[in-house]
Structures are given as structure tokens and as C-alpha cells.
Design a protein around this motif. Sequence first.
Motif, short mmCIF file in Angstrom:
data_model
loop_
_atom_site.label_atom_id
_atom_site.label_comp_id
_atom_site.label_asym_id
_atom_site.label_seq_id
_atom_site.Cartn_x
_atom_site.Cartn_y
_atom_site.Cartn_z
N LYS A 94 17.49 42.01 73.68
CA LYS A 94 16.28 41.24 73.96
C LYS A 94 16.71 39.82 74.38
N ALA A 100 16.42 35.61 74.80
CA ALA A 100 15.93 34.30 74.33
C ALA A 100 16.22 33.29 75.43
N LYS A 121 11.94 35.16 73.27
CA LYS A 121 11.78 34.05 72.32
C LYS A 121 12.36 32.79 72.97
N GLY A 139 14.38 29.17 72.14
CA GLY A 139 15.07 28.23 71.24
C GLY A 139 15.23 26.91 71.97
N LYS A 153 17.00 24.43 67.29
CA LYS A 153 16.08 25.37 66.64
C LYS A 153 16.12 26.67 67.45
N LEU A 154 16.66 27.70 66.83
CA LEU A 154 16.92 28.93 67.56
C LEU A 154 16.30 30.13 66.84
N PRO A 155 16.01 31.20 67.58
CA PRO A 155 15.58 32.43 66.91
C PRO A 155 16.68 32.88 65.94
N SER A 156 16.28 33.46 64.80
CA SER A 156 17.27 33.79 63.77
C SER A 156 18.24 34.88 64.23
N ASP A 157 17.80 35.72 65.20
CA ASP A 157 18.66 36.83 65.65
C ASP A 157 19.39 36.48 66.96
N ILE A 158 19.77 35.21 67.06
CA ILE A 158 20.36 34.71 68.31
C ILE A 158 21.61 35.52 68.74
N ARG A 169 20.85 38.57 70.88
CA ARG A 169 20.05 38.39 72.09
C ARG A 169 20.87 38.00 73.32
#
Length: 209
Positions: A71, A73, A96, A98, A117-122, A125
Motif C-alpha cells: 500500500k 504512503a 496514507k 506522512g 509524523k508517519l503512518p505506523s506501518d511505514i 508501505r
Amino acid sequence: MGKFEVLNHPLIQHKLTIIREKQCGTKVFREMVNEISTLMAYEVSRDMPLEDIEIETPICKTTQKTLAGKKVAIVPILRAGLGMVDGVLNMIPAAKVGHVGMYRDEKTLKPVEYFVKLPSDISQRQLFVVDPMLATGGSAIMAMDMLKKRGASNIKFMCLVAAPEGVKALQEAHPDIDIYTAALDDHLNEDGYIVPGLGDAGDRLFGTK
Ligand code: URA
């Protein structure tokens, strides 16, 4: 070595020329950056993997293609990168977003990170890092450092205008990254602006100056 591509689709080139002109105002500048980013996202996503999926049309069952793989980001480099986010989202609406921000310390001249500030599942991705101008490469290199430190590994960098100096520096520091630009310009001037370039992308996007 990652890819380096100049995305010279006629629509991209035409819209880029419009925003290079110094008479181009904030409204049109913003609209064109948005449209160019959409067109670039279409080109950059050309190699996204597909997989088969069983579906049922009103007529019959069938096997068709759907996006597979990681996915996405989108990560704008603050502040000018913000201008490219909506355009990429037009093509990849579920992505998403970030944010990374840095400034240059006036004494040490070294870049300092002030916001991440990033999506936790960076790490899971595919990242599209966006910043309109690749000038010295300093910000892009630091953004990649910040992202890799937090587990990112699959990164595409998208800009509108690149200087050869910036491309070289980014490729040397992060040879695994794919770089996509709408134009490869001539050089950097003594003030760090890309020539011919389009001036300060952040000021032109936000009407500051
Ligand atoms: N950043 C800009 O906004 N423009 C340039 O030409 C170089 C860096």
C-alpha cells in the motif's frame, strides 16, 4: 542504482511551462502543481504489481486484475511538498499521508529535523516522497535518512524540477531510491536556486514573499 526518469508527457511539459512563467499567480500555480502531480502519479505508478482476482459481473464469473503489493504512503517534505499531495491522492485516494519537516541551522548549516509524523506501518508501505524542487539534494537526502531510520525501504522520490547537482547527490547518498522529475534543468545558481527553474516553490504555492 534506482531509476531516474524525466516524465516528459506533453501535458506535464505544457503545465510546467505555465508555472515557470513569473507572471503565473498563486491560484494557477497551485492548480497546475496539483494537475502535474496527478499526471506524474499516473506515470510513476505504471510499474505497480497486479494480481488476479475472481469477481462476478452481471453476466458471469471471471478472473480479472487488481492492484497487489504494498500500500502507498505519500510523504511531502514541508512546506512546498504539501502542494503535490492532493494531486497524487487523485490517483491513489486510499494512500496514507506522512509529513517530514527540517530546517537548516544557521550556525552549523546542518539540517535539523523539526517534524516527523508517519503512518505506523511505514515499513510495509511503498512511499512516494514529494517535494517540487530537487536543488542541492540536502532536504531530500535528510528526508530519506529520517524515513529509513524509521524502517522505510521502498521509496520513490517525485519532484517537478531537478538540478543535476541534486540528482547526483541524492543518487550517491541513496542509490536505492527511484527519482522521477518533470524536468531536469541546467544548474544551481550561487543562491541555490535552480536555473531556469521556477523560483521559490513554497512562496509561489502559498503566496508568501
Ligand atoms: N527551492 C526552491 O523552491 N526553488 C529553487 O530553485 C531551489 C530550491
